[in-house]
Design an enzyme around this catalytic site. Structure first.
Site, short mmCIF file in Angstrom:
data_model
loop_
_atom_site.label_atom_id
_atom_site.label_comp_id
_atom_site.label_asym_id
_atom_site.label_seq_id
_atom_site.Cartn_x
_atom_site.Cartn_y
_atom_site.Cartn_z
N ASP A 155 0.86 -1.18 0.00
CA ASP A 155 0.00 0.00 0.00
C ASP A 155 0.89 1.23 0.00
O ASP A 155 2.13 1.12 0.07
CB ASP A 155 -0.93 0.01 1.22
CG ASP A 155 -2.29 0.65 0.92
OD1 ASP A 155 -2.32 1.67 0.20
OD2 ASP A 155 -3.31 0.14 1.42
N ASP A 212 3.19 2.91 -4.80
CA ASP A 212 2.12 3.64 -5.47
C ASP A 212 1.61 2.75 -6.59
O ASP A 212 2.35 2.45 -7.54
CB ASP A 212 2.66 4.97 -6.02
CG ASP A 212 1.58 5.84 -6.65
OD1 ASP A 212 0.54 5.30 -7.07
OD2 ASP A 212 1.80 7.06 -6.74
N ASN A 227 -6.76 -6.11 -3.89
CA ASN A 227 -7.81 -5.52 -3.07
C ASN A 227 -7.85 -4.00 -3.13
O ASN A 227 -8.90 -3.40 -2.91
CB ASN A 227 -7.61 -5.98 -1.62
CG ASN A 227 -8.42 -5.17 -0.63
OD1 ASN A 227 -9.63 -5.28 -0.58
ND2 ASN A 227 -7.74 -4.34 0.15
N TYR A 251 -15.45 4.13 -10.50
CA TYR A 251 -15.21 3.00 -9.61
C TYR A 251 -15.94 1.75 -10.10
O TYR A 251 -15.36 0.66 -10.23
CB TYR A 251 -15.67 3.37 -8.20
CG TYR A 251 -15.69 2.24 -7.21
CD1 TYR A 251 -14.54 1.86 -6.54
CD2 TYR A 251 -16.88 1.57 -6.92
CE1 TYR A 251 -14.56 0.82 -5.61
CE2 TYR A 251 -16.91 0.55 -5.99
CZ TYR A 251 -15.75 0.18 -5.34
OH TYR A 251 -15.78 -0.85 -4.43
N LYS A 291 -14.71 -2.10 -11.28
CA LYS A 291 -15.08 -3.30 -10.54
C LYS A 291 -15.70 -4.35 -11.45
O LYS A 291 -15.52 -5.56 -11.27
CB LYS A 291 -16.01 -2.94 -9.38
CG LYS A 291 -15.29 -2.20 -8.26
CD LYS A 291 -14.07 -2.97 -7.78
CE LYS A 291 -13.31 -2.31 -6.69
NZ LYS A 291 -12.16 -3.10 -6.23
#
Length: 255
Positions: A42, A68, A95, A160, A164
């Site tokens: 992360d 990043d 994730n 978003y 997904k």
């Protein structure tokens, strides 16, 4: 990229991206308890440090990878680093995600590009490097994290949601192609878990009531329940499961 290793004993490893968040942290802890050495990937910051601290307190071998996710070269280097430092890579959990909230007509293309870079391109890049590391061993598991939002669409989240849906499509394509290498690829689609992502929803109590109204189970989910499904999908009990998407949403979406 910056990495640090704690308690490495060269067991098999699992990488969790977005490990600073609630779902990523719960997944890292669960996979660690399952026996994996865990690479937590992360952006640097207090939240990633907290994940590392909890893994250390639990005695879990781990590797901190400050990356990043818009930098695909850094992603590849991080996965290779973890594979070398804490053991052969056996599992990848894609994730990490960003979720700016804005009306579709107002979304700047630069913002959309950032969402695609983190939520879609990074998944592709991480899966590619992971598969290259797993293929010589003829085994491995990749889990891509989608969202139930792609089933029906939510307002103000077009960038978003489009990524997904792409995570599910990528899962199906990779499961078909990587099966010959013994690599399984599945997806999970979480519902509305109580995480910092809910900050975009305004009134938190009203949003919680909205969630429970739509779920078959009349309570909020716990990140540990999300992590348990991921654990199943990367573990031996799902050895004949690939190309599937499991909704983890308390019965909100049923299909």
């Amino acid at each position: 990229m910056h990495g640090s290793v704690a308690h490495s004993d060269r067991r098999e490893s699992a990488i969790v991206t977005g490990a600073a968040g609630a779902l990523g942290r719960a997944t890292a802890l669960r996979l660690g308890h399952d026996g994996f050495a865990v690479g937590i990937l992360d952006l640097p910051g207090d939240e990633l440090s907290e994940t590392a601290s909890q893994l250390a307190s639990a005695g879990i071998a781990h590797h901190v990878l400050e990356v990043d996710l818009r930098d695909t070269d850094a992603i590849a280097a991080a996965l290779r680093d973890a594979d070398e430092a804490i053991g052969p890579l056996a599992a990848l959990v894609n994730n990490a995600a960003i979720y700016p909230s804005r009306a579709f007509l107002d979304i700047p293309i630069d913002e959309y590009d950032d969402v695609v870079a983190v939520n879609q391109r990074a998944y592709f890049a991480a899966a590619q490097t992971a598969a290259r590391l797993m293929a010589p061993h003829k085994r491995g598991a990749i889990v891509n994290v989608g969202s139930i939002t792609w089933h029906g669409g939510w307002s103000n989240l077009a960038s978003y949601i489009s990524t997904k849906g792409a995570a599910v499509a990528l899962t199906r394509a990779l499961s078909r192609e990587l099966g010959t290498h013994g690599i399984r690829v599945n997806a999970v689609a979480p519902g509305a878990f109580p995480t910092k992502a809910e900050s975009i929803q305004g009134d938190q109590q009203e949003y919680s009531r909205f969630v429970i109204e739509h779920q078959a189970l009349k309570r909020r989910g716990n990140p540990a329940e999300f992590a348990a499904v991921v654990s199943f999908l990367v573990g031996d009990d799902s050895s004949f499961v690939t190309g599937q998407t499991i909704n983890i949403d308390g019965g909100w979406v049923m299909e």
